[in-house]
Design an enzyme around this catalytic site. Structure first.
Site, mmCIF file in Angstrom:
data_model
loop_
_atom_site.group_PDB
_atom_site.id
_atom_site.type_symbol
_atom_site.label_atom_id
_atom_site.label_comp_id
_atom_site.label_asym_id
_atom_site.label_seq_id
_atom_site.Cartn_x
_atom_site.Cartn_y
_atom_site.Cartn_z
ATOM 1 N N ARG A 105 37.035 53.331 43.095
ATOM 2 C CA ARG A 105 37.485 51.949 43.258
ATOM 3 C C ARG A 105 36.999 51.058 42.115
ATOM 4 N NH1 ARG A 105 36.591 50.061 49.415
ATOM 5 N NH2 ARG A 105 37.946 48.379 48.664
ATOM 6 N N HIS A 158 32.040 39.610 51.831
ATOM 7 C CA HIS A 158 31.911 41.057 52.023
ATOM 8 C C HIS A 158 31.221 41.745 50.850
ATOM 9 C CE1 HIS A 158 35.468 41.080 55.113
ATOM 10 N NE2 HIS A 158 34.336 40.622 55.622
ATOM 11 N N CYS A 169 13.845 49.453 47.898
ATOM 12 C CA CYS A 169 13.191 48.157 47.688
ATOM 13 C C CYS A 169 14.090 46.966 48.022
ATOM 14 C CB CYS A 169 12.679 48.040 46.254
ATOM 15 S SG CYS A 169 13.969 47.804 45.001
ATOM 16 N N GLY A 249 46.722 34.825 51.451
ATOM 17 C CA GLY A 249 46.789 36.283 51.445
ATOM 18 C C GLY A 249 45.873 36.974 52.416
ATOM 19 N N THR A 250 45.711 36.408 53.599
ATOM 20 C CA THR A 250 44.867 37.052 54.603
ATOM 21 C C THR A 250 45.614 37.141 55.926
ATOM 22 O OG1 THR A 250 42.790 36.948 55.841
ATOM 23 C CG2 THR A 250 43.718 34.861 55.114
ATOM 24 N N GLU A 277 53.963 36.667 55.294
ATOM 25 C CA GLU A 277 54.586 36.506 56.608
ATOM 26 C C GLU A 277 53.642 35.742 57.520
ATOM 27 O OE1 GLU A 277 53.189 40.966 58.070
ATOM 28 O OE2 GLU A 277 55.240 40.610 57.392
#
Length: 310
Positions: A105, A158, A169, A249-250, A277
């Protein structure tokens, strides 16, 4: 104490990455606003007067940059979905496999670039700051495309693909190495026929703090982990003072981020949703602009004719 403050503080100890809103009828919003408007001119009038703008972004804002989401039926890396790899248990059982997934990623993201939506947000923040107005971006994304676009006031709820945390540590550090360690060079191919590299723990990314050498992990919030209370507190403060909120966009189904905008709306602050949408929260908002964020957002955040440019 406002409703958001009470709920956010109560959730600090129980909010976990990846929790979705219940589909039970009893969980449906009991208060709904009138059908949201798609009138850009009306939104622009509200935008022109706003002093503190909060922009909440999700995977949809990065999808137009070609960022894989690993969500849904096709969201596999090899034969696993992200939910199977992005957990403390998966890392404890097989840190090599999890690091291969995150190495893949990271390498993909190094080839991606901000799209017009990221750029519009960053340019808006820079322009409005000269007018004594503020913009904060509260993102669920870990790809750092907002940062790459130039956004300064950024809260990554996140975490980030390009930060690590030592399992010994606890040190958190930015890390843009490619590859992140020699043993991961050329590893992480997503093809389902690819065999695990089975890299020894001592050859995986190690802490560089003096005398530590502990195993590093990605500094991201995994499924089943609580969000950082400090970040949630910062989010709470920003949402308490905002006088305009954008949701970009969520899907508005992953908690605790799904509660942010509806609770801002509940105290009478205009909320504008930019999404492909409608979402479960759409009818709680004043505005809804359907379509790709890279198309709808730039004209929404462009300089308004009433702005004074110094």
């Amino acid at each position: 104490m406002c409703l958001f403050q009470f709920t956010a503080r109560r959730l600090v100890s129980q909010a976990h990455c990846g929790l979705k809103a219940s589909s039970s009828k009893n969980q449906k919003f009991c208060l709904e606003m009138a059908r949201p408007s798609s009138n850009m001119a009306d939104f622009r009038e509200v935008f022109a007067k706003a002093k503190h703008i909060a922009i909440i972004t999700g995977a949809g804002v990065s999808a137009e940059s070609g960022v894989p989401t690993f969500r849904g039926a096709g969201g596999f890396w090899r034969k696993w979905q992200a939910q199977e790899l992005a957990t403390p248990g998966a890392f404890a059982r097989n840190p090599s496999r999890v690091w291969e997934f995150y190495h893949y990623r990271r390498e993909v993201m190094l080839s991606k670039h901000p799209n017009p939506a990221h750029i519009a947000i960053a340019e808006c923040e820079k322009r409005l700051s000269k007018q004594g107005r503020s913009v904060v971006v509260i993102t669920q994304n870990i790809d750092e495309l907002h940062r790459k676009a130039g956004t300064k006031h950024l809260l990554e709820i996140h975490g980030s693909l390009f930060k690590t945390r030592c399992t010994s540590c606890g040190n958190v550090a930015a890390n843009y190495k490619s590859p992140i360690c020699p043993a991961l060079a050329g590893k992480g191919a997503p093809d389902p026929d690819t065999e695990d590299a089975a890299i020894p723990v001592e050859d995986l990314p190690q802490c560089e703090e003096d005398g530590c050498n502990g195993l590093l992990r990605p500094h991201v919030v995994w499924f089943g982990e609580a969000l950082d209370p400090g970040v949630l507190t910062a989010v709470e403060k920003e949402l308490d003072i905002c006088d305009l909120c954008l949701v970009v966009g969520t899907s508005s189904v992953v908690y605790p981020a799904a509660m942010f905008a509806p609770q801002v709306s509940a105290r009478g602050v205009p909320v504008a949703e930019f999404n492909m949408e409608p979402t479960p929260a759409t009818n709680r908002f004043r505005f809804h602009f359907p379509g790709p964020c890279g198309t709808t957002l730039p004209p929404a955040l462009a300089r308004h004719e009433t702005e004074i440019i110094s």
